[in-house]
Design an enzyme around this catalytic site. Structure first.
Site, PDB file in Angstrom:
ATOM      1  N   ARG A 101     -38.794   2.805  -4.735  1.00 13.08           N
ATOM      2  CA  ARG A 101     -38.118   2.109  -5.840  1.00 13.08           C
ATOM      3  C   ARG A 101     -37.548   0.759  -5.422  1.00 13.08           C
ATOM      4  O   ARG A 101     -36.467   0.361  -5.870  1.00 13.08           O
ATOM      5  CB  ARG A 101     -37.025   3.008  -6.434  1.00 13.08           C
ATOM      6  CG  ARG A 101     -37.534   4.343  -6.969  1.00 13.08           C
ATOM      7  CD  ARG A 101     -38.578   4.132  -8.083  1.00 13.08           C
ATOM      8  NE  ARG A 101     -39.102   5.421  -8.540  1.00 13.08           N
ATOM      9  CZ  ARG A 101     -40.243   5.980  -8.110  1.00 13.08           C
ATOM     10  NH1 ARG A 101     -40.987   5.336  -7.221  1.00 13.08           N
ATOM     11  NH2 ARG A 101     -40.650   7.139  -8.568  1.00 13.08           N
ATOM     12  N   SER A 161     -35.622   8.058 -15.318  1.00 11.79           N
ATOM     13  CA  SER A 161     -34.740   8.635 -14.303  1.00 11.79           C
ATOM     14  C   SER A 161     -33.581   7.673 -14.034  1.00 11.79           C
ATOM     15  O   SER A 161     -33.803   6.488 -13.786  1.00 11.79           O
ATOM     16  CB  SER A 161     -35.510   8.904 -13.009  1.00 11.79           C
ATOM     17  OG  SER A 161     -36.534   9.854 -13.227  1.00 11.79           O
ATOM     18  N   GLU A 206     -31.219   3.987 -10.231  1.00  7.57           N
ATOM     19  CA  GLU A 206     -32.446   3.232 -10.462  1.00  7.57           C
ATOM     20  C   GLU A 206     -32.228   2.216 -11.578  1.00  7.57           C
ATOM     21  O   GLU A 206     -32.898   1.192 -11.654  1.00  7.57           O
ATOM     22  CB  GLU A 206     -33.597   4.162 -10.885  1.00  7.57           C
ATOM     23  CG  GLU A 206     -34.226   4.955  -9.777  1.00  7.57           C
ATOM     24  CD  GLU A 206     -35.490   5.655 -10.240  1.00  7.57           C
ATOM     25  OE1 GLU A 206     -36.097   5.202 -11.242  1.00  7.57           O
ATOM     26  OE2 GLU A 206     -35.883   6.649  -9.607  1.00  7.57           O
TER      27      GLU A 206
END
Length: 302
Positions: free
Chosen positions: A172, A222, A292
């Site tokens: 990520r 998410s 995130e």
């Protein structure tokens, strides 16, 4: 500001006091002072240069799928690289896509060309640019496995090209989260395969996504990064937070790694829910959850 920007773009692509809830998958967020939708690299370049020359804050978004806009909205200019800034071209073994192209659309287009490697992206709602910036992934695949090179505009408005090994891609993460540059497009190297086999894999991933993720409510995907060796959704569920709500912001009853907007959730409610989750997980597991989610804008003034 508005009068200057409509000299660079058609009037219908420069929107004043535009609700950002219309431009992110969470369906949350106050108004942007001005939202612009460039259709060419030159238009993008011109808006970025004008913003810098006039010290106007500027925020670049894609499809808004990993984004929380605060209730007070966004001061300055929001540049949306979306449906006006998309396109896919094929050059033998290489595929080129503009940053605003939806990742799921790209996955479908390359599948029709008999090219494998982006099946994991089926159903991911983000844009190519956003997916590269955060090295999006699912089902064992991720962007760093297929990206060959990325074109971007640097802070001086000059076009730069990065090879895959210069992108700093990890879980990520990519260099674009720190360097302030704007992705305009990328080349991908994919593998020839039978269309029926590719399509079947995509159908399987799509079915799994529908079964396990809360597609019935607006969300931003998410919320937290996965700590090494642990699963966020499992921890949150074990902590008894599945279904926990603050206003219309709720920990999904389908997948506890998601926060959903059950109707009229505010950004403040989402933030309060995030902090509650982090506090409980910190207490129970001695783990500090990292987000995130990208957050922009200002809190609502009371």
């Amino acid at each position: 500001m508005y009068q200057e920007l409509i000299k660079m773009l058609p009037r219908d692509r420069v929107l004043r006091d535009e609700p950002m809830s219309k431009h992110c998958t969470f369906k949350i967020g106050g108004p942007a002072d001005v939202l612009v939708m460039p259709g060419t690299i030159k238009e993008l370049h011109d808006v970025l240069q004008w913003s810098r020359a006039n010290a106007v804050d500027c925020y670049v978004i894609g499809n808004g799928s990993n984004l929380l806009v605060l209730d007070g909205g966004v001061r300055g200019v929001v540049i949306e690289l979306g449906k006006r800034f998309k396109g896919v071209n094929f050059f033998g073994e290489l595929t080129y896509a503009l940053a605003g192209t939806r990742l799921s659309e790209l996955a479908k287009k390359v599948a029709l060309e008999g090219l494998s490697g982006l099946e994991f992206a089926e159903g991911i709602p983000g844009s190519v640019g956003g997916a590269i910036a955060m090295n999006a992934g699912a089902y064992g695949g991720e962007m760093k496995n297929v990206v060959v090179s990325v074109m971007a505009l640097d802070e001086q408005g000059e076009e730069v090209v990065y090879r895959a090994d210069q992108l700093g891609m990890s879980y990520r993460h990519s260099i674009f989260q720190e360097n302030g540059q704007t992705i305009i497009g990328a080349y991908f190297r994919l593998q020839p395969d039978n269309y029926e086999a590719i399509n079947q894999r995509m159908l399987d991933y799509s079915r799994t996504r529908r079964e396990k993720q809360p597609m019935e409510f607006p969300s931003a995907g998410s919320i937290f990064k996965r700590p090494e060796g642990m699963f966020v959704g499992t921890m949150i569920e074990e902590a008894g937070l599945k279904g926990y709500s603050i206003g219309d912001a709720q920990v999904s009853v389908k997948h506890a790694g998601f926060i959903v907007n059950r109707g009229h959730a505010s950004a403040q409610q989402v933030l309060e829910l995030i902090e509650h989750i982090r506090s409980v997980i910190r207490e129970n597991y001695k783990v500090e959850l990292q987000m995130e989610l990208r957050i922009i804008g200002e809190p609502e003034l009371i």
